[in-house]
Design a protein around this motif. Structure first.
Motif, PDB file in Angstrom:
ATOM      1  N   SER A   1       0.828  -1.201   0.000  1.00  0.00           N
ATOM      2  CA  SER A   1       0.000   0.000   0.000  1.00  0.00           C
ATOM      3  C   SER A   1       0.860   1.248   0.000  1.00  0.00           C
ATOM      4  CB  SER A   1      -0.904  -0.002   1.228  1.00  0.00           C
ATOM      5  OG  SER A   1      -1.759  -1.125   1.189  1.00  0.00           O
ATOM      6  N   GLY A   2       0.367   2.268  -0.678  1.00  0.00           N
ATOM      7  CA  GLY A   2       1.081   3.534  -0.760  1.00  0.00           C
ATOM      8  C   GLY A   2       0.861   4.395   0.463  1.00  0.00           C
ATOM      9  N   PRO A   3       1.576   5.499   0.538  1.00  0.00           N
ATOM     10  CA  PRO A   3       1.455   6.405   1.675  1.00  0.00           C
ATOM     11  C   PRO A   3       0.109   7.131   1.676  1.00  0.00           C
ATOM     12  CG  PRO A   3       2.805   7.404  -0.006  1.00  0.00           C
ATOM     13  CD  PRO A   3       2.509   5.998  -0.468  1.00  0.00           C
ATOM     14  N   ILE A   4      -0.273   7.606   2.863  1.00  0.00           N
ATOM     15  CA  ILE A   4      -1.544   8.304   3.036  1.00  0.00           C
ATOM     16  C   ILE A   4      -1.282   9.678   3.626  1.00  0.00           C
ATOM     17  CG2 ILE A   4      -3.749   8.316   4.259  1.00  0.00           C
ATOM     18  CD1 ILE A   4      -3.547   5.255   4.374  1.00  0.00           C
ATOM     19  N   ALA A   5      -1.802  10.708   2.953  1.00  0.00           N
ATOM     20  CA  ALA A   5      -1.778  12.068   3.487  1.00  0.00           C
ATOM     21  C   ALA A   5      -3.210  12.423   3.867  1.00  0.00           C
ATOM     22  CB  ALA A   5      -1.248  13.052   2.442  1.00  0.00           C
ATOM     23  N   LEU A   6      -3.406  12.817   5.117  1.00  0.00           N
ATOM     24  CA  LEU A   6      -4.719  13.241   5.592  1.00  0.00           C
ATOM     25  C   LEU A   6      -4.725  14.760   5.685  1.00  0.00           C
ATOM     26  CD1 LEU A   6      -5.235  10.693   8.530  1.00  0.00           C
ATOM     27  CD2 LEU A   6      -5.996  10.484   6.160  1.00  0.00           C
ATOM     28  N   TYR A   7      -5.420  15.396   4.754  1.00  0.00           N
ATOM     29  CA  TYR A   7      -5.538  16.857   4.766  1.00  0.00           C
ATOM     30  C   TYR A   7      -6.772  17.212   5.581  1.00  0.00           C
ATOM     31  CZ  TYR A   7      -6.743  21.539   3.206  1.00  0.00           C
ATOM     32  OH  TYR A   7      -7.107  22.857   3.180  1.00  0.00           O
ATOM     33  N   LEU A   8      -6.580  17.983   6.666  1.00  0.00           N
ATOM     34  CA  LEU A   8      -7.656  18.282   7.597  1.00  0.00           C
ATOM     35  C   LEU A   8      -8.279  19.658   7.391  1.00  0.00           C
ATOM     36  CD1 LEU A   8      -5.972  16.879  10.839  1.00  0.00           C
ATOM     37  CD2 LEU A   8      -7.424  15.688   9.186  1.00  0.00           C
ATOM     38  N   GLY A   9      -7.720  20.458   6.507  1.00  0.00           N
ATOM     39  CA  GLY A   9      -8.191  21.827   6.320  1.00  0.00           C
ATOM     40  C   GLY A   9      -7.274  22.801   7.047  1.00  0.00           C
ATOM     41  N   LYS A  10      -7.417  24.082   6.714  1.00  0.00           N
ATOM     42  CA  LYS A  10      -6.543  25.121   7.295  1.00  0.00           C
ATOM     43  C   LYS A  10      -6.731  25.261   8.800  1.00  0.00           C
ATOM     44  CE  LYS A  10      -4.599  26.617   3.483  1.00  0.00           C
ATOM     45  NZ  LYS A  10      -3.205  26.349   3.220  1.00  0.00           N
ATOM     46  N   THR A  11      -7.973  25.250   9.258  1.00  0.00           N
ATOM     47  CA  THR A  11      -8.274  25.366  10.688  1.00  0.00           C
ATOM     48  C   THR A  11      -9.294  24.281  11.063  1.00  0.00           C
ATOM     49  OG1 THR A  11      -9.954  27.030  10.205  1.00  0.00           O
ATOM     50  CG2 THR A  11      -7.774  27.838  10.843  1.00  0.00           C
ATOM     51  N   PRO A  12      -8.830  23.043  11.176  1.00  0.00           N
ATOM     52  CA  PRO A  12      -9.761  21.938  11.424  1.00  0.00           C
ATOM     53  C   PRO A  12     -10.352  21.996  12.830  1.00  0.00           C
ATOM     54  CG  PRO A  12      -7.497  21.170  11.538  1.00  0.00           C
ATOM     55  CD  PRO A  12      -7.447  22.600  11.097  1.00  0.00           C
ATOM     56  N   PRO A  13     -11.582  21.524  12.976  1.00  0.00           N
ATOM     57  CA  PRO A  13     -12.183  21.461  14.307  1.00  0.00           C
ATOM     58  C   PRO A  13     -11.426  20.453  15.184  1.00  0.00           C
ATOM     59  CG  PRO A  13     -13.657  20.514  12.654  1.00  0.00           C
ATOM     60  CD  PRO A  13     -12.481  21.068  11.933  1.00  0.00           C
ATOM     61  N   PRO A  14     -11.350  20.703  16.476  1.00  0.00           N
ATOM     62  CA  PRO A  14     -10.580  19.823  17.371  1.00  0.00           C
ATOM     63  C   PRO A  14     -11.012  18.360  17.319  1.00  0.00           C
ATOM     64  CG  PRO A  14     -11.154  21.855  18.497  1.00  0.00           C
ATOM     65  CD  PRO A  14     -11.870  21.880  17.179  1.00  0.00           C
ATOM     66  N   LEU A  15     -12.300  18.088  17.199  1.00  0.00           N
ATOM     67  CA  LEU A  15     -12.755  16.700  17.159  1.00  0.00           C
ATOM     68  C   LEU A  15     -12.225  15.982  15.912  1.00  0.00           C
ATOM     69  CD1 LEU A  15     -14.318  14.446  18.483  1.00  0.00           C
ATOM     70  CD2 LEU A  15     -16.377  15.272  17.319  1.00  0.00           C
ATOM     71  N   LEU A  16     -12.174  16.666  14.771  1.00  0.00           N
ATOM     72  CA  LEU A  16     -11.632  16.076  13.552  1.00  0.00           C
ATOM     73  C   LEU A  16     -10.144  15.764  13.735  1.00  0.00           C
ATOM     74  CD1 LEU A  16     -11.941  15.223  10.566  1.00  0.00           C
ATOM     75  CD2 LEU A  16     -11.406  17.595   9.959  1.00  0.00           C
ATOM     76  N   VAL A  17      -9.428  16.696  14.338  1.00  0.00           N
ATOM     77  CA  VAL A  17      -7.997  16.483  14.594  1.00  0.00           C
ATOM     78  C   VAL A  17      -7.810  15.278  15.509  1.00  0.00           C
ATOM     79  CG1 VAL A  17      -5.906  17.473  15.623  1.00  0.00           C
ATOM     80  CG2 VAL A  17      -7.412  18.913  14.233  1.00  0.00           C
ATOM     81  N   ASP A  18      -8.598  15.208  16.583  1.00  0.00           N
ATOM     82  CA  ASP A  18      -8.487  14.082  17.515  1.00  0.00           C
ATOM     83  C   ASP A  18      -8.754  12.752  16.833  1.00  0.00           C
ATOM     84  OD1 ASP A  18      -7.901  15.859  19.541  1.00  0.00           O
ATOM     85  OD2 ASP A  18      -9.902  15.782  20.462  1.00  0.00           O
ATOM     86  N   MET A  19      -9.800  12.694  16.009  1.00  0.00           N
ATOM     87  CA  MET A  19     -10.132  11.445  15.321  1.00  0.00           C
ATOM     88  C   MET A  19      -9.046  11.064  14.312  1.00  0.00           C
ATOM     89  SD  MET A  19     -12.768  10.001  16.559  1.00  0.00           S
ATOM     90  CE  MET A  19     -13.110   8.779  15.304  1.00  0.00           C
ATOM     91  N   ALA A  20      -8.491  12.051  13.601  1.00  0.00           N
ATOM     92  CA  ALA A  20      -7.425  11.773  12.638  1.00  0.00           C
ATOM     93  C   ALA A  20      -6.166  11.268  13.350  1.00  0.00           C
ATOM     94  CB  ALA A  20      -7.118  13.023  11.816  1.00  0.00           C
TER      95      ALA A  20
END
Length: 149
Positions: free
Chosen positions: A76-95
Motif C-alpha cells: 500500500s502507498g502512503p496516506i496524506a490526511l488533509y484536515l483543512g486550514k483550521t480543522p475542528p478539534p474533534l476532527l484532529v483528535d479522530m485523525a
C-alpha cells in the motif's frame, strides 16, 4: 446527506478522496475493496477530510488496523490526511487516533496545508515518474466513483 468519492490518477499513481459526508467503516471498506479491484492499492492516497466527519468506533478502528495486517502481498502507498486550514478539534483528535492505531504499518501523515500534503506524497510515494503538475494541482472539481450516504 452527502457524498464521498475518489478519483484515480493512474499516470501519477495518486488517488484523491474528497467530498462531503461521513468517513465511516462502510466507506473505508468500500474504498479498500475498490482500490484492490482497480489495481490502485499501491498508489499514494490524499484524503481531503476538510469537509467531512470521521465516525469510527473502537471496533471499526480495530477492524481497519487488522485489514492492514492482512493485506498480503499488496503493497500500500502512503496516506496524506488533509484536515483543512483550521480543522475542528474533534476532527484532529479522530485523525490522530486513526493515525496512531494504524501506526508503523503505513506511511501516514496529517496536514493542514493541501499543497504540502501533495508535495510529501510526491516525494514519499511509490510513483517514481509522477507528474509534478498533477500532484500539485487542486482536485476540488473532480469526482470519481461515489458512495452515497
Amino acid at each position: 446527506m452527502g457524498a464521498l468519492g475518489w478519483t484515480i490518477y493512474r499516470p501519477e499513481q495518486l488517488v484523491v478522496i474528497s467530498g462531503v459526508g461521513i468517513f465511516d467503516i462502510s466507506f473505508a471498506t468500500a474504498f479498500r475493496e475498490a482500490m484492490r479491484a482497480e489495481g490502485a492499492a499501491g498508489f499514494c492516497k490524499l484524503f481531503d477530510f476538510s469537509r467531512l466527519d470521521i465516525k469510527l468506533s473502537d471496533q471499526d478502528l480495530q477492524s481497519m488496523v487488522a485489514s492492514t495486517r492482512l493485506a498480503g502481498p499488496i503493497k500500500s502507498g502512503p496516506i496524506a490526511l488533509y484536515l483543512g486550514k483550521t480543522p475542528p478539534p474533534l476532527l484532529v483528535d479522530m485523525a490522530i487516533l486513526l493515525k496512531d492505531r494504524i501506526g508503523y504499518r503505513r506511511r501516514i501523515r496529517l496536514f493542514t496545508d493541501e499543497f504540502v500534503a501533495r508535495q510529501w506524497l510526491l516525494y514519499e510515494g511509490p510513483a517514481l515518474n509522477a507528474s509534478h503538475e498533477a500532484l500539485l494541482t487542486s482536485t476540488t472539481d473532480t469526482v470519481g466513483a461515489l458512495v452515497r450516504r
